[in-house]
Design a protein around this motif. Structure first.
Motif, short mmCIF file in Angstrom:
data_model
loop_
_atom_site.label_atom_id
_atom_site.label_comp_id
_atom_site.label_asym_id
_atom_site.label_seq_id
_atom_site.Cartn_x
_atom_site.Cartn_y
_atom_site.Cartn_z
N ASP A 1 0.85 -1.18 0.00
CA ASP A 1 0.00 0.00 0.00
C ASP A 1 0.89 1.23 0.00
N ALA A 2 1.40 1.54 -1.16
CA ALA A 2 2.33 2.65 -1.22
C ALA A 2 1.61 3.97 -0.95
N VAL A 3 2.27 4.83 -0.27
CA VAL A 3 1.72 6.17 -0.04
C VAL A 3 2.76 7.18 -0.49
N LEU A 4 2.30 8.39 -0.67
CA LEU A 4 3.24 9.45 -1.01
C LEU A 4 3.84 9.97 0.29
N PRO A 5 5.05 10.52 0.25
CA PRO A 5 5.61 11.11 1.47
C PRO A 5 4.75 12.28 1.93
N ALA A 6 4.79 12.52 3.25
CA ALA A 6 3.96 13.59 3.81
C ALA A 6 4.31 14.94 3.20
N SER A 7 5.56 15.06 2.72
CA SER A 7 6.00 16.35 2.17
C SER A 7 5.72 16.46 0.68
N ALA A 8 5.00 15.49 0.13
CA ALA A 8 4.84 15.43 -1.33
C ALA A 8 4.26 16.71 -1.90
N ASP A 9 3.25 17.25 -1.26
CA ASP A 9 2.63 18.44 -1.87
C ASP A 9 3.54 19.65 -1.80
N ALA A 10 4.26 19.76 -0.72
CA ALA A 10 5.21 20.88 -0.63
C ALA A 10 6.31 20.73 -1.67
N ALA A 11 6.77 19.48 -1.86
CA ALA A 11 7.84 19.25 -2.84
C ALA A 11 7.35 19.56 -4.25
N ALA A 12 6.12 19.14 -4.54
CA ALA A 12 5.58 19.36 -5.88
C ALA A 12 5.45 20.85 -6.16
N SER A 13 5.06 21.60 -5.16
CA SER A 13 4.83 23.02 -5.39
C SER A 13 6.14 23.76 -5.65
N ARG A 14 7.27 23.11 -5.37
CA ARG A 14 8.55 23.78 -5.63
C ARG A 14 8.98 23.65 -7.08
N VAL A 15 8.31 22.81 -7.85
CA VAL A 15 8.62 22.74 -9.29
C VAL A 15 8.10 24.03 -9.93
N ALA A 16 9.01 24.75 -10.60
CA ALA A 16 8.68 26.12 -11.01
C ALA A 16 7.38 26.25 -11.82
N PRO A 17 7.14 25.43 -12.88
CA PRO A 17 5.93 25.67 -13.69
C PRO A 17 4.64 25.24 -12.99
N VAL A 18 4.74 24.64 -11.80
CA VAL A 18 3.52 24.22 -11.11
C VAL A 18 2.88 25.45 -10.47
N THR A 19 1.65 25.70 -10.82
CA THR A 19 1.00 26.92 -10.35
C THR A 19 0.13 26.67 -9.13
N ALA A 20 -0.33 25.46 -8.95
CA ALA A 20 -1.19 25.17 -7.79
C ALA A 20 -1.12 23.68 -7.49
N VAL A 21 -1.19 23.37 -6.20
CA VAL A 21 -1.16 21.96 -5.78
C VAL A 21 -2.24 21.75 -4.74
N SER A 22 -2.94 20.66 -4.84
CA SER A 22 -3.86 20.29 -3.78
C SER A 22 -3.75 18.78 -3.58
N ALA A 23 -4.33 18.31 -2.48
CA ALA A 23 -4.15 16.90 -2.17
C ALA A 23 -5.39 16.33 -1.53
N VAL A 24 -5.57 15.02 -1.70
CA VAL A 24 -6.57 14.30 -0.92
C VAL A 24 -5.87 13.07 -0.33
N ALA A 25 -6.47 12.59 0.77
CA ALA A 25 -5.90 11.40 1.41
C ALA A 25 -7.06 10.47 1.75
N ASP A 26 -6.84 9.18 1.50
CA ASP A 26 -7.90 8.22 1.82
C ASP A 26 -8.03 8.09 3.33
N VAL A 27 -9.29 8.06 3.79
CA VAL A 27 -9.56 7.90 5.21
C VAL A 27 -10.25 6.55 5.38
N ASP A 28 -9.79 5.81 6.41
CA ASP A 28 -10.35 4.48 6.60
C ASP A 28 -11.64 4.58 7.40
N ALA A 29 -12.72 4.94 6.72
CA ALA A 29 -14.01 5.08 7.41
C ALA A 29 -15.11 4.93 6.37
#
Lengths: 227, 391
Positions: free
Chosen positions: B76-104
């Motif tokens: 069950d691979a997951v992205l690192p917790a810092s993934a969204d911050a890391a992605a937003s550092r790529v210069a041409p990326v203008t916006a980043v958002s995220a969702v996370a699965d909740v076990d409910a």
């Protein structure tokens, strides 16, 4: 002297082994009225078709106004039929979709005249022929004699030098037939050469010249004046 | 010279058709159906494509989705917790958002078995998710900083339908009450969220046991740089295991749909062509019959001074006129079908000019081809033959 309107020199016509016409020599001058008589199968219609360039002879030569028809191509022959030759048929061959004026006007369809002018001349001619009250009638609303007069009007609308009529009275009663013959005779007075096929001896007797065919040969060529 | 004016030619062709109106209509019908099929197929598919393209335009093709790769041995691979911050550092990326699965699971009320998912996933969402996806709320509002801390939930459009609830109602999420604050419009670029219940990130961590790693990132990049961004994202998001990162472009699915419509159109056009061919055969058949029936008329016209070429042109003109009338009727019918489709689907009707001109041109060509053989046969008739056979 102007050449004869129609001249046939040694004309023969064969359909396969069948000799319909053999070695016919004939000369028709301007303004002549000629009856062609003979039993059925004697070659009368074939003779008329050859004079009218609807068919070509197997041998010999047909000259129209001094010009050999055999040397003319389809466009030149069509032009002759459009303006110089008029045809009248036993079965009229009127077009049901057109009124009397429209049918007569087709006599100038290939003349290059505009449609309105063709209709105007057709209407004038029909009035001259006493059919002024039938202008808008379709052929089916006309009597046999009226239909043939419409057909003759169509044939002479272009003022042809040669009028060829194949049994024009064959489908008519004697009174209507007499009307049609009177009309043809009157045309002759205007200088038109008129050839009438008939198997009616009485009709033929009224004509100034009679050509009699038998088995594809001319057996008699009599002028009434020689009686 | 024996002449036949163009106007007289058309008149003769028309009078030929008027003689047997029913026959003319029936034989033109084949052409009309063929042309109608071609015009309608092109019109309907063009209208649908215009709608799809407009949708694509509005949604943008610069959205990328980043997920933890799945495959054998990855668990069950997951992205690192810092993934969204890391992605937003790529210069041409203008916006980043995220969702996370909740076990409910989300339920209408506490009486429904907690294991009953109803096909609805529960996900934690960042507050800027809707903006990045280009989505809209159908009713209520989306999560914001304040609401995200409290037990509130926003439902995707299918999730709301399945639960049968709207804003102001409480639902059971896990073993707690959550207030429904909004319902979303469909999200064409993130269809899985249509079947989701979205809660705030903080409340998910506090009450639903969310560990904090995002499951999916959604990001917008400068349109010209989408490909390059897509290439660098795996290493940027998860430097240790870039192979565990899958990047996709949701708009590709819509683009593929556009392409698929093309293939389908090709098939239907083939059917239209067959109908046209059959129509052409019908016209040829009627013309052949016409030549046989009208031998006397052909002979008469020859006696009146028509050349062979004139006779040929008359029958050709009649065939072309017949199929042109059929073609015009077909264009009208095809346009009407397209308009009806557009009205029922609520899209703008597009009748392509090339379909109209092409349909008419094909009809004319079919008519000319269908009339050719009968016309040549009519012209070949000798006048004597033609006159003799007539009553």
């Amino acid at each position: 002297m102007s050449p004869p309107v129609v001249q046939l020199r040694g004309v023969g016509k064969r359909y396969g082994p069948l000799h319909v016409l053999r070695d016919v020599d004939l000369e028709l001058g301007a303004g002549e009225l000629v009856a062609v008589v003979g039993p059925s199968g004697s070659g009368k219609s074939t003779l008329l078709n050859l004079m009218g360039t609807l068919d070509r002879p197997s041998s010999g030569e047909v000259l129209l106004d001094g010009v050999g028809a055999g040397r003319l191509g389809d466009p030149a022959l069509a032009a002759l039929r459009a303006g110089w030759i008029g045809f009248v048929f036993q079965s009229f061959h009127l077009l049901d979709g057109l009124d009397a004026v429209g049918n007569v006007a087709t006599g100038l369809l290939y003349s290059g005249l505009p449609g309105r002018e063709r209709r105007r001349r057709a209407a004038d001619l029909l009035r001259d022929l006493g059919l002024g009250d039938r202008l808008g009638h379709p052929p089916s609303a006309l009597s046999g004699g009226e239909r043939q007069r419409v057909a003759i009007a169509r044939a002479v609308l272009a003022r042809p030098a040669l009028l060829l009529a194949d049994e024009p009275t064959g489908n008519l009663d004697s009174a209507a037939g007499a009307d049609v013959l009177a009309l043809l005779t009157a045309l002759r007075a205007e200088g038109t050469t008129v050839v009438v096929i008939t198997h009616d001896r009485e009709v033929a007797a009224t004509m100034p010249r009679r050509v009699e065919l038998r088995d594809g040969r001319v057996v008699a060529d009599v002028a009434a004046g020689q009686r | 010279m024996s002449r036949l004016a163009a106007r007289d030619l058309v008149g003769l062709a028309g009078s030929g058709l008027r003689r047997h109106p029913l026959r003319a209509v029936l034989s033109a019908l084949g052409i009309a159906i063929g042309v109608a099929a071609v015009v309608a197929v092109l019109g309907v598919s063009r209208s649908a494509q215009a709608e799809l393209a407009a949708q694509l335009d509005a949604l943008g093709t610069n959205l990328l989705r980043v997920q933890a790769g799945s495959g054998i041995g990855l668990g069950d691979a997951v992205l690192p917790a810092s993934a969204d911050a890391a992605a937003s550092r790529v210069a041409p990326v203008t916006a980043v958002s995220a969702v996370a699965d909740v076990d409910a699971t989300v339920r209408r009320n506490e009486l429904v078995d907690a294991a009953e998912t109803g096909g609805i996933a529960v996900k934690a969402a960042r507050e800027d998710l809707l903006g990045v996806l280009g989505g809209h709320v159908a009713s209520g509002r989306f999560l914001d900083g304040a609401l995200g801390r409290y037990p509130t939930v926003v439902l995707g459009h299918i999730a709301a339908l399945r639960l049968g609830v709207g804003p102001g109602v409480t639902v059971w999420l896990g073993d707690q009450r959550f207030l429904v604050v909004g319902v979303l419009d469909p999200l064409p670029l993130a269809a899985d969220l249509d079947r989701s219940a979205l809660v705030g990130w903080e409340v998910a961590q506090a009450r639903l046991g969310l560990s904090g790693e995002p499951t999916t990132l959604y990001l917008r990049a400068a349109p010209s740089q989408v490909g390059a961004v897509r290439d660098v994202l795996p290493a940027q998001v998860n430097p240790e295991h870039p192979e565990n990162v899958a990047v996709s472009r949701p708009s590709d699915a819509l683009a593929a749909q556009l392409a698929a419509e093309d293939a389908f159109t090709g098939l239907l056009l083939g059917l239209g062509a067959v109908a046209l061919l059959v129509g052409g055969v019908g016209v040829a058949n009627v013309m052949v019959m016409g030549v046989l029936e009208r031998r006397g008329e052909i002979g008469l016209h020859r006696a009146l001074g028509a050349t062979r070429a004139h006779v040929r042109r008359q029958f050709l003109a009649e065939a072309v006129l017949l199929s042109a009338l059929g073609g015009a009727a077909g264009v009208g019918a095809g346009a009407a079908i397209t308009a009806a489709y557009a009205v029922t689907r609520g899209v703008a009707a597009v009748v392509p000019v090339e379909a109209v001109t092409g349909g008419l041109a094909v009809a004319l060509v079919v008519g000319a081809l269908a009339g050719l053989v009968p016309a040549v046969r009519a012209a070949r008739l000798s006048p004597v033959q033609a006159l003799r056979t007539a009553g």
